[in-house]
Write an enzyme that holds these catalytic residues in place. Structure first.
Site, short mmCIF file in Angstrom:
data_model
loop_
_atom_site.label_atom_id
_atom_site.label_comp_id
_atom_site.label_asym_id
_atom_site.label_seq_id
_atom_site.Cartn_x
_atom_site.Cartn_y
_atom_site.Cartn_z
N ARG A 42 -50.38 57.87 9.90
CA ARG A 42 -51.44 57.14 10.58
C ARG A 42 -52.01 56.02 9.71
O ARG A 42 -52.41 54.97 10.23
CB ARG A 42 -52.54 58.10 11.02
CG ARG A 42 -52.07 58.93 12.20
CD ARG A 42 -53.01 60.04 12.59
NE ARG A 42 -52.68 60.49 13.94
CZ ARG A 42 -53.20 61.58 14.50
NH1 ARG A 42 -54.06 62.32 13.83
NH2 ARG A 42 -52.86 61.92 15.73
N LYS A 199 -44.60 76.07 28.71
CA LYS A 199 -45.15 76.51 29.99
C LYS A 199 -45.29 75.40 31.02
O LYS A 199 -45.72 74.30 30.70
CB LYS A 199 -46.53 77.12 29.77
CG LYS A 199 -46.49 78.43 29.03
CD LYS A 199 -47.90 78.93 28.81
CE LYS A 199 -47.90 80.33 28.21
NZ LYS A 199 -49.28 80.77 27.96
N GLY A 357 -46.60 66.65 19.95
CA GLY A 357 -46.58 67.19 18.59
C GLY A 357 -45.26 67.86 18.25
O GLY A 357 -44.60 67.54 17.26
N GLY A 380 -52.78 63.94 22.44
CA GLY A 380 -53.52 64.06 23.70
C GLY A 380 -53.48 62.79 24.54
O GLY A 380 -53.32 62.84 25.77
P1 ADP Z 1 -45.13 69.20 22.69
O1 ADP Z 1 -46.02 69.65 21.55
O2 ADP Z 1 -44.06 68.25 22.22
O3 ADP Z 1 -45.92 68.65 23.86
P2 ADP Z 1 -44.99 71.85 23.79
O4 ADP Z 1 -46.13 72.26 22.92
O5 ADP Z 1 -45.21 71.74 25.23
O6 ADP Z 1 -44.35 70.49 23.22
O7 ADP Z 1 -43.80 72.91 23.65
C1 ADP Z 1 -43.24 73.30 22.41
C2 ADP Z 1 -43.04 74.79 22.34
O8 ADP Z 1 -42.24 75.30 23.40
C3 ADP Z 1 -42.30 75.14 21.07
O9 ADP Z 1 -43.14 75.93 20.27
C4 ADP Z 1 -41.08 75.93 21.53
O10 ADP Z 1 -40.76 77.03 20.71
C5 ADP Z 1 -41.50 76.40 22.92
N1 ADP Z 1 -40.33 76.73 23.74
C6 ADP Z 1 -39.34 75.90 24.13
N2 ADP Z 1 -38.40 76.56 24.84
C7 ADP Z 1 -38.79 77.85 24.90
C8 ADP Z 1 -38.23 79.04 25.49
N3 ADP Z 1 -37.07 79.01 26.17
N4 ADP Z 1 -38.91 80.19 25.34
C9 ADP Z 1 -40.08 80.21 24.65
N5 ADP Z 1 -40.66 79.14 24.09
C10 ADP Z 1 -40.02 77.96 24.19
#
Ligand code: ADP
Ligand code: MG
Length: 402
Positions: A42, A199, A357, A380
């Site tokens: 940053r 999710k 992230g 965010g």
């Molecule tokens: P970002 O931070 O890039 O927005 P998210 O926080 O939405 O991404 O998602 C990242 C998380 O999703 C990671 O910790 C990863 O382990 C989890 N994840 C991805 N695929 C699966 C899966 N099949 N089962 C459980 N967790 C998963």
């Protein structure tokens, strides 16, 4: 994208800016370990704007927050330790001004750069208090917002000042807005979006917005399990939000109405335990998952199919890993698809924009973050932009030009 003024417009709008005082919102909210900056991404992003203003002879007061002091001074969240590392990156001095005033700033020589204390020490900052905005605006002649990552907040330093002073986008803000516009605002079609992560429930608005804007929506990660379940697949012990099957149905319907193709994996990597390189690891068709197995990544044949989708697209926007990438070998699909996207970008056939992230961490892990057209570290603000929301800090810059 409607227009906004940038640093290139300063002279046209304000005349000669030598000796004029710039209030510049930067993102200095860097991770610290043992009193030292542990990731200076940053700070490096702030350099082009600060150097340009200094070269033009402006006197710059940097405004920024650090942590969440909740309107009270807290020495543990002071911006004092940021001055030296920022000066080192800039190759010119950066001072600290504990109590800024117009007189104190005017007394500095043209080209000077000083940091003001953590803006969130002031109770009115996060409340966007108009009286505080007027008081701070009186320090300077114009305002530059260079912190896209804070643009989803309407605070004094991200939004309020733009109502009072002539307002301009800094270099990093400008680069971010142009990249996001090329990816979703005004993209070259066909456009593919990859949405992964854990999710559905955390990304409903992203999925709904994208289904109306992109040509191909690739679903991966844990959220793909819920989509598969909605299609009648028995996902065994996989992470799956059975309460969200109706939400998923509405996303399928929205996509169909908008001519957006949703791509789900048809073969997956499963295991009985969630651990590195588990002995029960196998790949299987999504219709062959055993009751005690869980999906932890997409299998190679589906990854190749998804790569073919991207190969036929001109634009890619990516948020969320395809698997549990922190645990080997469940990083394989994310790494493989990221490398395909990187190669297409290097060849010049794909504009690729990614953010989030864990997504940024996964791209670094794959060694391809530098090959994407743009990687947003805005967190965010990036997600709110993916949801199609108006960001107050950006709206304020656009209004300033009208
Ligand atoms: P970002 O931070 O890039 O927005 P998210 O926080 O939405 O991404 O998602 C990242 C998380 O999703 C990671 O910790 C990863 O382990 C989890 N994840 C991805 N695929 C699966 C899966 N099949 N089962 C459980 N967790 C998963
Ligand atoms: Mg995350």
């Amino acid at each position: 994208m409607t227009g906004f003024y940038t640093i290139d417009d300063l002279t046209a709008v304000l005349g000669d800016v030598r000796g004029k005082i710039a209030l510049v919102r930067e993102d200095l909210n860097v991770p610290m370990a043992d009193g030292a900056v542990s990731d200076d991404t940053r700070l490096r992003a702030a350099v082009p704007t600060l150097a340009a203003l200094s070269d033009m002879g402006c006197i710059t007061l940097i405004l920024a927050h650090f942590g969440r002091p909740k309107g009270k001074a807290d020495p543990a969240m002071s911006l004092v330790p940021i001055a030296a590392p920022l000066a080192a990156l800039l190759g010119r001095p950066v001072g600290f001004m504990a109590e800024p005033s117009r007189d104190a700033l005017s007394a500095l020589s043209p080209g000077s750069i000083v940091i003001a204390e953590n803006s969130r020490f002031a109770a009115g900052e996060e409340a966007n208090d108009p009286a505080l905005a007027r008081a701070w605006a009186a320090w300077g002649d114009f305002y530059v917002n260079d912190a896209f990552s804070a643009a989803h907040r309407a605070h004094v330093t991200t939004e309020g000042l733009a109502h009072i002073l002539p307002a301009f986008a800094g270099r990093s803000m400008e680069a971010e807005l142009r990249a996001l516009d090329a990816a979703l605002g005004n993209p070259k079609h066909p456009v593919a979006a990859v949405v992964g992560g854990a999710k559905v429930s955390s990304k409903i608005d992203v999925l709904v917005h994208l289904s109306g804007r992109v040509d191909h929506l690739i679903i991966g990660g844990g959220m793909a399990n819920t989509f598969l379940a909605a299609r009648g697949v028995d996902v065994g012990k996989s992470l799956c939000e059975h309460d969200y099957l109706a939400t998923v149905e509405s996303i399928f319907a929205a996509a169909e109405a908008a001519n957006c193709t949703i791509h789900l994996p048809y073969d997956v990597m499963v295991s009985r335990e969630f651990a590195p390189n588990p002995p029960s690891l196998r790949s299987c068709n999504v219709h062959e998952i055993a009751a005690e197995e869980m999906i932890l990544d997409i299998a190679p044949a589906s990854v190749e199919m998804l790569g073919d989708v991207i190969k036929n697209c001109a634009t890619l926007v990516w948020n969320g890993p395809l698997g549990a990438f922190e645990t080997p070998p469940f990083d394989a699909a994310t790494v493989a698809l990221a490398r395909t996207a990187a190669a297409l970008t290097r060849e010049g056939s794909l504009v690729s924009v990614a953010g989030g992230g864990d997504t940024v961490a996964a791209l670094h892990h794959a060694g391809v973050a530098g090959d994407f057209s743009f990687v947003s570290t805005a967190g965010g603000a990036f997600l709110e932009w993916m949801e199609g929301r108006e960001l107050p800090g950006v709206v304020a810059l656009e209004r300033a030009k009208r």
